[in-house]
Enzyme design. Sequence first.
Site: not given
Lengths: 130, 135
Positions: A39, A77-79, A82
């Site tokens: 994501f 989820v991409c840090v 995010a």
Amino acid sequence: MKLAVMVNEGPYTHQASDTAYNFIVAALAAGHEIFRVFFYHDGVNNGTRLSTPPQDDRHIVNRWSELSKAHDLDLVVCVAAAQRRGIVDPDEAKRNGKDSDNIAPGFRISGLGQLIEAGIQADRLLVFGD
Amino acid sequence: MSETKKFMYINRRPPYGTVYPLEGLEVVLIGAAFEQDVCMAFISDGVFQLKQGQDTIESGMKNFSPTYRALGDYEVTRIYVERESLEERGLTEADLMPLTWEDEDDDWAEKPSIQIVSRTQLSDLLEEQDVVFNF
């Protein structure tokens, strides 16, 4: 076939998350392997457990969590994306001094390397977004 | 990971109206560590991302254009810009940042990274790729 999926838009605003979900359900039913779902951009908003849609509508976040549980899907989820948008797991909350986390079950926060690795490892990378 | 794949990052949006170009560039920079066969393509309004002299002070957006100049250090040495997209917007190669890379096999000679290609050439390049991202 080993497939990787990238979701680039948030839930409800855009159809990308629904289409990706429906694609994955169909691909699994056809016997394909889903290596990872990554994501990115506003797609990270699919990973907040604080989403409360009206009861007569689909619950996009819960649907991802349930699919992950049923098929042991790796939802990443991409840090960096995010952090910009306030999607936080307990470790990130601690690191950045936030008073809570909001990551939904089945999702994990990690780096963009996970996306590149998925591109390398999978037979096909499918991108859902604008 | 010994396998090498051909990665193309396509950029088709103007630099500051959305966050896609900035976050797209972040993928390219992280991806560089994986030593794949990488190139970038700039088409449509994406050609504005490479324009010289970007100034975002009035808009309050972060000017990330200097990052493109670092691409050579990340061994991203093939940057295709579509000729028709430039022409349709009244731009020429002279309007773009002069991006370069240093060729270690040629005594670290500084070489241009940008290649102006036609829509047809770009279509052929696209055909060769294993993994295509577009931002």
